[in-house]
Write an enzyme that holds these catalytic residues in place. Structure first.
Site, PDB file in Angstrom:
ATOM      1  N   PHE A  43      39.854  36.414  51.342  1.00 45.75           N
ATOM      2  CA  PHE A  43      39.034  37.513  50.722  1.00 45.75           C
ATOM      3  C   PHE A  43      39.744  38.871  50.658  1.00 45.75           C
ATOM      4  O   PHE A  43      40.133  39.273  51.810  1.00 45.75           O
ATOM      5  CB  PHE A  43      37.480  37.428  51.164  1.00 45.75           C
ATOM      6  CG  PHE A  43      36.659  38.246  50.391  1.00 45.75           C
ATOM      7  CD1 PHE A  43      35.778  37.431  49.402  1.00 45.75           C
ATOM      8  CD2 PHE A  43      36.400  39.519  50.620  1.00 45.75           C
ATOM      9  CE1 PHE A  43      35.087  38.261  48.645  1.00 45.75           C
ATOM     10  CE2 PHE A  43      35.540  40.423  49.688  1.00 45.75           C
ATOM     11  CZ  PHE A  43      34.654  39.517  48.521  1.00 45.75           C
ATOM     12  N   VAL A  44      39.938  39.595  49.483  1.00 44.48           N
ATOM     13  CA  VAL A  44      40.666  40.673  49.274  1.00 44.48           C
ATOM     14  C   VAL A  44      39.627  41.785  48.979  1.00 44.48           C
ATOM     15  O   VAL A  44      38.808  41.596  48.093  1.00 44.48           O
ATOM     16  CB  VAL A  44      41.832  40.594  48.671  1.00 44.48           C
ATOM     17  CG1 VAL A  44      42.709  39.735  49.362  1.00 44.48           C
ATOM     18  CG2 VAL A  44      41.580  40.325  47.268  1.00 44.48           C
ATOM     19  N   LYS A 100      31.938  45.656  37.899  1.00 41.22           N
ATOM     20  CA  LYS A 100      32.624  46.832  38.042  1.00 41.22           C
ATOM     21  C   LYS A 100      34.217  46.800  38.377  1.00 41.22           C
ATOM     22  O   LYS A 100      34.925  47.701  38.271  1.00 41.22           O
ATOM     23  CB  LYS A 100      32.060  47.845  38.960  1.00 41.22           C
ATOM     24  CG  LYS A 100      30.297  47.851  39.026  1.00 41.22           C
ATOM     25  CD  LYS A 100      29.697  48.543  40.009  1.00 41.22           C
ATOM     26  CE  LYS A 100      28.337  48.345  40.004  1.00 41.22           C
ATOM     27  NZ  LYS A 100      27.664  47.099  40.638  1.00 41.22           N
ATOM     28  N   GLY A 101      34.266  45.475  38.914  1.00 40.80           N
ATOM     29  CA  GLY A 101      35.588  45.153  39.520  1.00 40.80           C
ATOM     30  C   GLY A 101      36.752  45.625  38.732  1.00 40.80           C
ATOM     31  O   GLY A 101      37.827  46.040  39.477  1.00 40.80           O
ATOM     32  N   ARG A 120      35.838  49.534  46.787  1.00 44.44           N
ATOM     33  CA  ARG A 120      36.621  49.499  45.575  1.00 44.44           C
ATOM     34  C   ARG A 120      37.582  50.509  45.338  1.00 44.44           C
ATOM     35  O   ARG A 120      38.543  50.366  44.683  1.00 44.44           O
ATOM     36  CB  ARG A 120      35.220  49.558  44.541  1.00 44.44           C
ATOM     37  CG  ARG A 120      34.357  48.459  44.189  1.00 44.44           C
ATOM     38  CD  ARG A 120      33.666  48.618  43.283  1.00 44.44           C
ATOM     39  NE  ARG A 120      32.504  47.866  43.203  1.00 44.44           N
ATOM     40  CZ  ARG A 120      32.344  46.504  42.757  1.00 44.44           C
ATOM     41  NH1 ARG A 120      33.381  45.918  42.475  1.00 44.44           N
ATOM     42  NH2 ARG A 120      31.287  45.794  42.866  1.00 44.44           N
ATOM     43  N   GLU A 130      40.708  41.783  34.107  1.00 47.74           N
ATOM     44  CA  GLU A 130      40.055  40.936  35.207  1.00 47.74           C
ATOM     45  C   GLU A 130      40.596  41.701  36.462  1.00 47.74           C
ATOM     46  O   GLU A 130      41.750  42.041  36.531  1.00 47.74           O
ATOM     47  CB  GLU A 130      40.173  39.831  35.165  1.00 47.74           C
ATOM     48  CG  GLU A 130      39.462  38.874  34.053  1.00 47.74           C
ATOM     49  CD  GLU A 130      38.355  38.377  34.235  1.00 47.74           C
ATOM     50  OE1 GLU A 130      37.482  38.768  35.057  1.00 47.74           O
ATOM     51  OE2 GLU A 130      37.959  37.198  33.981  1.00 47.74           O
ATOM     52  N   ASP A 131      39.704  41.779  37.567  1.00 48.86           N
ATOM     53  CA  ASP A 131      40.156  42.363  38.952  1.00 48.86           C
ATOM     54  C   ASP A 131      40.846  40.870  39.525  1.00 48.86           C
ATOM     55  O   ASP A 131      41.844  41.305  39.937  1.00 48.86           O
ATOM     56  CB  ASP A 131      39.018  42.797  39.634  1.00 48.86           C
ATOM     57  CG  ASP A 131      37.933  41.932  39.505  1.00 48.86           C
ATOM     58  OD1 ASP A 131      37.697  40.989  39.124  1.00 48.86           O
ATOM     59  OD2 ASP A 131      37.060  42.342  40.236  1.00 48.86           O
ATOM     60  N   ASP A 175      35.310  44.606  45.689  1.00 49.76           N
ATOM     61  CA  ASP A 175      34.368  44.881  46.868  1.00 49.76           C
ATOM     62  C   ASP A 175      34.141  43.903  47.613  1.00 49.76           C
ATOM     63  O   ASP A 175      34.327  42.732  47.500  1.00 49.76           O
ATOM     64  CB  ASP A 175      33.083  45.493  46.211  1.00 49.76           C
ATOM     65  CG  ASP A 175      32.380  44.302  45.665  1.00 49.76           C
ATOM     66  OD1 ASP A 175      32.877  43.642  44.514  1.00 49.76           O
ATOM     67  OD2 ASP A 175      31.141  43.898  45.960  1.00 49.76           O
ATOM     68  N   ASP A 192      39.488  33.769  40.114  1.00 52.49           N
ATOM     69  CA  ASP A 192      39.269  32.936  41.486  1.00 52.49           C
ATOM     70  C   ASP A 192      39.207  31.210  41.065  1.00 52.49           C
ATOM     71  O   ASP A 192      39.846  30.593  40.780  1.00 52.49           O
ATOM     72  CB  ASP A 192      38.174  33.582  42.184  1.00 52.49           C
ATOM     73  CG  ASP A 192      38.029  33.052  43.583  1.00 52.49           C
ATOM     74  OD1 ASP A 192      39.102  32.470  44.187  1.00 52.49           O
ATOM     75  OD2 ASP A 192      36.828  32.952  44.188  1.00 52.49           O
TER      76      ASP A 192
END
Ligand code: IMP
Ligand code: MG
Length: 181
Positions: free
Chosen positions: A155-156, A44-45, A168, A102-103, A162, A106
């Protein structure tokens, strides 16, 4: 600004995100001028970023979504970085110009898997656009064609990202620290 519990600090404000999204959308519109572009979002990102980006593009755009599950490597028989498609695209992508949205990229495992899978379906072209790029954590190399922001190793959350499915909907991007109240 009043930050929700667990949010340590704002990394990029809503205004910065909007401005950068507009800039990147302009780059994409130039690159694909005269063509149609299909945006593929990863649920869902990437939903929030994809819709914001789509509204700033001034070329004809189609959208489709897929969902994936990734495994941490803790479950029996799963390897770290293992990814599978949980919900596939609604339509074929053959001979289309495809932008995977993409969100965050990583480790790169998710993006590499998606690129390989989509490439096998015969698109005319295949490019990646990500809201965030955390290059310091990359394990597998993937070509990132368009990025809004490079981020440090924290971490964001926000703008679709999320923590345990929360945050979100934040308009800004923030560093998450669950121990902070
Ligand atoms: P990769 O396969 O390691 O590149 O992981 C990408 C996925 O992990 C992203 O699509 C996110 O769903 C999740 N992820 C990685 N870092 C973060 C973060 O800082 N906040 C929220 N989700 C993250
Ligand atoms: Mg997630």
């Amino acid at each position: 600004m009043n930050l929700p519990p667990g949010i340590e600090r704002v990394l990029f404000t809503e205004e910065q995100v909007a401005a950068r999204t507009r800039e990147v959308a302009a780059e994409i519109s130039e690159k694909f001028r005269g063509r149609e572009l299909k945006l593929i979002g990863v649920l869902k990102g990437s939903v929030f970023f994809l819709t914001a980006l789509a509204r700033e593009l001034d070329i004809p755009v189609k959208i489709d979504f897929l969902a994936i599950s990734s495994f941490s490597g803790h479950a029996p028989g799963s390897a770290p970085g293992m990814v599978r498609i949980a919900k596939d695209l609604d339509e074929p992508i053959q001979d289309e110009d495809i932008l995977l949205v993409e969100d965050i990229v990583d480790t790169g495992f998710t993006t590499r898997y998606l690129l390989q899978t989509l490439a096998g379906r015969g698109p005319r072209s295949l490019a990646i656009c990500t809201l965030l790029d955390r290059n310091v954590r990359r394990i597998v190399q993937v070509p990132v064609d368009f990025r809004c922001f490079e981020i440090p190793d924290r971490f964001v959350v926000g703008c679709g990202l999320d923590y345990k499915q929360l945050h979100r909907n934040l308009g800004y991007i923030a560093v998450m620290n669950p121990d902070k109240s």
